[in-house]
Motif scaffolding. Structure first.
Motif, PDB file in Angstrom:
ATOM      1  N   ALA A  74     -15.550  14.281  -4.989  1.00  0.00           N
ATOM      2  CA  ALA A  74     -14.252  13.858  -4.446  1.00  0.00           C
ATOM      3  C   ALA A  74     -14.418  12.677  -3.491  1.00  0.00           C
ATOM      4  CB  ALA A  74     -13.576  15.026  -3.727  1.00  0.00           C
ATOM      5  N   LEU A  75     -15.410  12.725  -2.627  1.00  0.00           N
ATOM      6  CA  LEU A  75     -15.647  11.617  -1.693  1.00  0.00           C
ATOM      7  C   LEU A  75     -16.083  10.360  -2.430  1.00  0.00           C
ATOM      8  CD1 LEU A  75     -17.393  13.607   1.160  1.00  0.00           C
ATOM      9  CD2 LEU A  75     -15.147  12.513   1.275  1.00  0.00           C
ATOM     10  N   ALA A  76     -16.857  10.514  -3.491  1.00  0.00           N
ATOM     11  CA  ALA A  76     -17.268   9.350  -4.280  1.00  0.00           C
ATOM     12  C   ALA A  76     -16.066   8.703  -4.963  1.00  0.00           C
ATOM     13  CB  ALA A  76     -18.313   9.762  -5.313  1.00  0.00           C
ATOM     14  N   ILE A  77     -15.162   9.507  -5.470  1.00  0.00           N
ATOM     15  CA  ILE A  77     -13.949   8.977  -6.096  1.00  0.00           C
ATOM     16  C   ILE A  77     -13.116   8.219  -5.061  1.00  0.00           C
ATOM     17  CG2 ILE A  77     -11.716   9.656  -7.081  1.00  0.00           C
ATOM     18  CD1 ILE A  77     -13.286  11.901  -8.554  1.00  0.00           C
ATOM     19  N   MET A  78     -12.958   8.806  -3.890  1.00  0.00           N
ATOM     20  CA  MET A  78     -12.185   8.157  -2.840  1.00  0.00           C
ATOM     21  C   MET A  78     -12.837   6.845  -2.402  1.00  0.00           C
ATOM     22  SD  MET A  78     -11.204  11.514  -0.599  1.00  0.00           S
ATOM     23  CE  MET A  78     -10.222  10.669   0.617  1.00  0.00           C
ATOM     24  N   ALA A  79     -14.141   6.857  -2.233  1.00  0.00           N
ATOM     25  CA  ALA A  79     -14.843   5.652  -1.797  1.00  0.00           C
ATOM     26  C   ALA A  79     -14.762   4.558  -2.865  1.00  0.00           C
ATOM     27  CB  ALA A  79     -16.296   5.980  -1.479  1.00  0.00           C
ATOM     28  N   ALA A  80     -14.903   4.937  -4.117  1.00  0.00           N
ATOM     29  CA  ALA A  80     -14.836   3.944  -5.189  1.00  0.00           C
ATOM     30  C   ALA A  80     -13.441   3.330  -5.288  1.00  0.00           C
ATOM     31  CB  ALA A  80     -15.227   4.584  -6.517  1.00  0.00           C
ATOM     32  N   ALA A  81     -12.420   4.142  -5.160  1.00  0.00           N
ATOM     33  CA  ALA A  81     -11.052   3.625  -5.215  1.00  0.00           C
ATOM     34  C   ALA A  81     -10.780   2.703  -4.032  1.00  0.00           C
ATOM     35  CB  ALA A  81     -10.055   4.779  -5.236  1.00  0.00           C
ATOM     36  N   SER A  82     -11.234   3.091  -2.860  1.00  0.00           N
ATOM     37  CA  SER A  82     -11.054   2.236  -1.682  1.00  0.00           C
ATOM     38  C   SER A  82     -11.804   0.926  -1.835  1.00  0.00           C
ATOM     39  CB  SER A  82     -11.531   2.956  -0.424  1.00  0.00           C
ATOM     40  OG  SER A  82     -10.645   3.988  -0.079  1.00  0.00           O
ATOM     41  N   ARG A  83     -12.978   0.981  -2.411  1.00  0.00           N
ATOM     42  CA  ARG A  83     -13.781  -0.233  -2.607  1.00  0.00           C
ATOM     43  C   ARG A  83     -13.091  -1.197  -3.563  1.00  0.00           C
ATOM     44  NH1 ARG A  83     -18.297  -1.673  -6.085  1.00  0.00           N
ATOM     45  NH2 ARG A  83     -19.564  -3.206  -5.010  1.00  0.00           N
ATOM     46  N   GLU A  84     -12.534  -0.666  -4.633  1.00  0.00           N
ATOM     47  CA  GLU A  84     -11.827  -1.525  -5.586  1.00  0.00           C
ATOM     48  C   GLU A  84     -10.577  -2.139  -4.949  1.00  0.00           C
ATOM     49  OE1 GLU A  84     -12.797  -2.615  -8.613  1.00  0.00           O
ATOM     50  OE2 GLU A  84     -14.662  -1.615  -8.052  1.00  0.00           O
ATOM     51  N   ALA A  85      -9.870  -1.361  -4.150  1.00  0.00           N
ATOM     52  CA  ALA A  85      -8.695  -1.890  -3.453  1.00  0.00           C
ATOM     53  C   ALA A  85      -9.122  -2.949  -2.437  1.00  0.00           C
ATOM     54  CB  ALA A  85      -7.943  -0.759  -2.759  1.00  0.00           C
ATOM     55  N   TRP A  86     -10.229  -2.714  -1.762  1.00  0.00           N
ATOM     56  CA  TRP A  86     -10.769  -3.650  -0.773  1.00  0.00           C
ATOM     57  C   TRP A  86     -10.990  -5.027  -1.398  1.00  0.00           C
ATOM     58  CZ3 TRP A  86     -12.867  -2.282   4.237  1.00  0.00           C
ATOM     59  CH2 TRP A  86     -13.574  -3.306   4.872  1.00  0.00           C
ATOM     60  N   LYS A  87     -11.530  -5.043  -2.610  1.00  0.00           N
ATOM     61  CA  LYS A  87     -11.823  -6.303  -3.296  1.00  0.00           C
ATOM     62  C   LYS A  87     -10.561  -7.109  -3.593  1.00  0.00           C
ATOM     63  CE  LYS A  87     -15.844  -4.635  -5.861  1.00  0.00           C
ATOM     64  NZ  LYS A  87     -16.324  -4.351  -7.229  1.00  0.00           N
ATOM     65  N   ARG A  88      -9.440  -6.446  -3.728  1.00  0.00           N
ATOM     66  CA  ARG A  88      -8.206  -7.128  -4.097  1.00  0.00           C
ATOM     67  C   ARG A  88      -7.395  -7.610  -2.906  1.00  0.00           C
ATOM     68  NH1 ARG A  88      -4.567  -4.665  -8.215  1.00  0.00           N
ATOM     69  NH2 ARG A  88      -3.857  -6.815  -8.204  1.00  0.00           N
ATOM     70  N   MET A  89      -7.897  -7.359  -1.689  1.00  0.00           N
ATOM     71  CA  MET A  89      -7.151  -7.725  -0.485  1.00  0.00           C
ATOM     72  C   MET A  89      -7.913  -8.742   0.353  1.00  0.00           C
ATOM     73  SD  MET A  89      -5.938  -4.041   0.901  1.00  0.00           S
ATOM     74  CE  MET A  89      -5.485  -2.772  -0.246  1.00  0.00           C
ATOM     75  N   ASP A  90      -7.161  -9.572   1.044  1.00  0.00           N
ATOM     76  CA  ASP A  90      -7.759 -10.456   2.041  1.00  0.00           C
ATOM     77  C   ASP A  90      -8.077  -9.639   3.295  1.00  0.00           C
ATOM     78  OD1 ASP A  90      -7.586 -12.803   0.513  1.00  0.00           O
ATOM     79  OD2 ASP A  90      -5.482 -13.083   1.097  1.00  0.00           O
ATOM     80  N   ALA A  91      -8.948 -10.182   4.130  1.00  0.00           N
ATOM     81  CA  ALA A  91      -9.378  -9.467   5.332  1.00  0.00           C
ATOM     82  C   ALA A  91      -8.237  -9.201   6.310  1.00  0.00           C
ATOM     83  CB  ALA A  91     -10.481 -10.239   6.032  1.00  0.00           C
ATOM     84  N   ASP A  92      -7.220 -10.040   6.320  1.00  0.00           N
ATOM     85  CA  ASP A  92      -6.123  -9.871   7.271  1.00  0.00           C
ATOM     86  C   ASP A  92      -4.943  -9.083   6.703  1.00  0.00           C
ATOM     87  OD1 ASP A  92      -5.456 -11.825   5.482  1.00  0.00           O
ATOM     88  OD2 ASP A  92      -4.424 -13.076   6.951  1.00  0.00           O
TER      89      ASP A  92
END
Length: 121
Positions: free
Chosen positions: A15-33
């Motif tokens: 479950a934590l791996a799924i959450m981390a992977a989803a967050s990582r993919e979302a992170w890539k699609r966003m600017d830092a601000d």
């Protein structure tokens, strides 16, 4: 009984791996601000926003803290087979619920950001 404890740990890891992977993919699609909607109203408008770093790290971190609390509780209890099965069920259900809630929130937040044009292609 020990097997149930290890299987419960494995389910939390998944479950934590799924959450981390989803967050990582979302992170890539966003600017830092980018300010990510954390709470959405019924009409879909954001009620509260947080910085990308906090928004994408907080749900997995909270889930990890809950998993540690449950692990400490399970490891320190002297339980019979029925209690072990019940606690396994609670741990397995909570792991799945945390992952599903995170994915549902992330989908809604990403949809809101996409509508605002705040995501990278």
């Amino acid at each position: 009984m020990t097997l149930l404890i290890y299987v419960g740990d494995a389910l939390w890891i998944v479950a934590l791996a799924i959450m981390a992977a989803a967050s990582r993919e979302a992170w890539k699609r966003m600017d830092a601000d980018t300010r990510v909607p954390m709470v959405l109203r019924r009409d879909g408008s954001p009620a509260f926003r947080a910085m990308r770093d906090v928004a994408l790290a907080a749900p997995p971190a909270v889930a990890f803290a809950v998993s540690l609390f449950l692990v400490a509780g399970v490891r320190n209890l002297a339980m019979d087979a029925d209690e072990a099965l019940i606690l396994f069920g609670v741990r397995a259900t909570l792991a799945a619920l945390f992952a599903l809630a995170h994915l549902r929130w992330l989908k809604a937040a990403m949809a809101q950001l996409e509508a605002e044009g705040a995501l990278k292609s």
